[in-house]
Design an enzyme around this catalytic site. Sequence first.
Site, PDB file in Angstrom:
ATOM      1  N   SER A 211       0.857  -1.190   0.000  1.00  0.00           N
ATOM      2  CA  SER A 211       0.000   0.000   0.000  1.00  0.00           C
ATOM      3  C   SER A 211       0.892   1.238   0.000  1.00  0.00           C
ATOM      4  O   SER A 211       2.077   1.138  -0.347  1.00  0.00           O
ATOM      5  CB  SER A 211      -0.943  -0.031   1.208  1.00  0.00           C
ATOM      6  OG  SER A 211      -1.915   0.967   1.088  1.00  0.00           O
ATOM      7  N   ASN A 212       0.363   2.382   0.363  1.00  0.00           N
ATOM      8  CA  ASN A 212       1.176   3.607   0.398  1.00  0.00           C
ATOM      9  C   ASN A 212       0.677   4.528   1.509  1.00  0.00           C
ATOM     10  O   ASN A 212      -0.280   4.209   2.206  1.00  0.00           O
ATOM     11  CB  ASN A 212       1.163   4.303  -0.969  1.00  0.00           C
ATOM     12  CG  ASN A 212      -0.243   4.674  -1.384  1.00  0.00           C
ATOM     13  OD1 ASN A 212      -0.915   5.445  -0.715  1.00  0.00           O
ATOM     14  ND2 ASN A 212      -0.715   4.074  -2.487  1.00  0.00           N
ATOM     15  N   HIS A 213       1.342   5.663   1.642  1.00  0.00           N
ATOM     16  CA  HIS A 213       1.091   6.551   2.793  1.00  0.00           C
ATOM     17  C   HIS A 213      -0.123   7.465   2.649  1.00  0.00           C
ATOM     18  O   HIS A 213      -0.361   8.296   3.514  1.00  0.00           O
ATOM     19  CB  HIS A 213       2.306   7.453   3.022  1.00  0.00           C
ATOM     20  CG  HIS A 213       3.467   6.736   3.632  1.00  0.00           C
ATOM     21  ND1 HIS A 213       3.383   6.074   4.821  1.00  0.00           N
ATOM     22  CD2 HIS A 213       4.741   6.562   3.188  1.00  0.00           C
ATOM     23  CE1 HIS A 213       4.549   5.543   5.110  1.00  0.00           C
ATOM     24  NE2 HIS A 213       5.395   5.817   4.128  1.00  0.00           N
ATOM     25  N   SER A 214      -0.857   7.365   1.560  1.00  0.00           N
ATOM     26  CA  SER A 214      -1.978   8.296   1.378  1.00  0.00           C
ATOM     27  C   SER A 214      -2.989   8.147   2.525  1.00  0.00           C
ATOM     28  O   SER A 214      -3.333   7.035   2.918  1.00  0.00           O
ATOM     29  CB  SER A 214      -2.666   8.011   0.046  1.00  0.00           C
ATOM     30  OG  SER A 214      -3.832   8.776  -0.047  1.00  0.00           O
ATOM     31  N   ALA A 280      -4.274   7.695  -4.360  1.00  0.00           N
ATOM     32  CA  ALA A 280      -2.931   7.208  -4.706  1.00  0.00           C
ATOM     33  C   ALA A 280      -3.085   5.716  -5.012  1.00  0.00           C
ATOM     34  O   ALA A 280      -3.040   4.869  -4.120  1.00  0.00           O
ATOM     35  CB  ALA A 280      -1.985   7.427  -3.540  1.00  0.00           C
TER      36      ALA A 280
END
Length: 403
Positions: A211-214, A280
């Site tokens: 996943s990502n930091h959004s 994102a």
Amino acid sequence: MGNYPNLQSKKIILAVTGSIAAYKSLLLTRLLIKSGAEVQVLMTDAATKFVSPLSFATLSKKKVHTQIMDDDAWNNHVDLGLWADAMIVAPATANSLAKMAHGITDTIIHAVYLSAKCPVFFAPAMDLDMWKHPSTVNNIELLKTYGNIELEVGVGELASGLVGAGRMAEPEDILHRLNVFFEEKQSMTGKKIMITAGPTLERLDPVRFISNHSSGKMGIALANAFASVGASVELILGPTSLNYSIHPSVNVKSVESAEDMYQACIKSWPNTDAAIMAAAVADYRPRNIADKKIKKSDDDLSIELERTKDIAKELGKTKKKHQILIGFALETNDGEANAKAKITKKNFDFIVLNRLGDAGAGFKHDTNKVSIISKTGTVNHYPLKAKSEVAKDILVEVQKIMP
Ligand code: CTP
């Protein structure tokens, strides 16, 4: 006197706190009533030392509340907060602003403020040095991040005899701002807006994912901004741990993976007037999802990744003349050139560029610093602002190109 047609039948809470400028709120009450608004005045004890509640009660034709508990009744702050179409704190002293910023509810005004679902305007009034103090400056910034609207102070002679900033905004100017506000509130009525927000989550096995930091903050702020001007908003939201507050009319569709988000977007796109792609989205996902937890061995592990669908690009391919498509770009270098290339590749009408390197901008922050680049190549740079304010800037740009 000006003409303020949009105030007709509006329910307004006028919250008066303890400042010499309280006398101006008598005129404000009179103008509101003349414009057809219904006004409920609230006062702090300090305010009653400057102007009598009787004066406000006479002008507003309503009993003024000064306590959460009156002699014979409990003034239900929750009901009052829900009743109003707008709350105006005028004059707002440094003390009352500080309490609003930090959730202190020791007066009826502050209890109602915390319960209010309506937009809240505040008109500061104080002496020059109090106005400039970092504590006041920070509290006002905080209030704006909550979506409260500042009615800017005027510059001139102050009660202390000093000359400078700190005078409460003039009642006519406040009426004008409110009138414009209620007009804009309806400007997107009937428009269908789709917003993607947050990260996507791509499973690797039952316990792991990519996943990502959004956080979804920017997309949620956009959903709130469009809903507050009457649009019908669908927010397609990836998994976020954010404890967010959302406008009651926003339809939130929670999704997990890029594929889920794609399916949700494709379904809604034909009936959408404008789509804003703030999510994102993962560009890659594990080619295979293990149905049991992957156990470690002494060897290194390679995971094969495959491309996800580019949602924005797919929408861009079928974009009709009346539809608007807006993208986001997060760049660390060559921002403008990269963003412009994405406009063409994905058929965006404009793109919102934010740079990861800028302090206070991007993931997880409550603020953002963006440039908006149109498909014709015009670039507008905006200063660092609360994400709720950035959302309003984007709203204004959408309104300009909406057919
Ligand atoms: N986007 C999308 N679907 C994807 C990937 C991106 O809808 N699978 C959207 C984003 O929501 C954003 C824009 O496309 O509006 C970003 O473009 P993109 O080229 O994906 O940006 P980056 O991922 O930052 O691209 P790169 O890694 O090439 O810089």
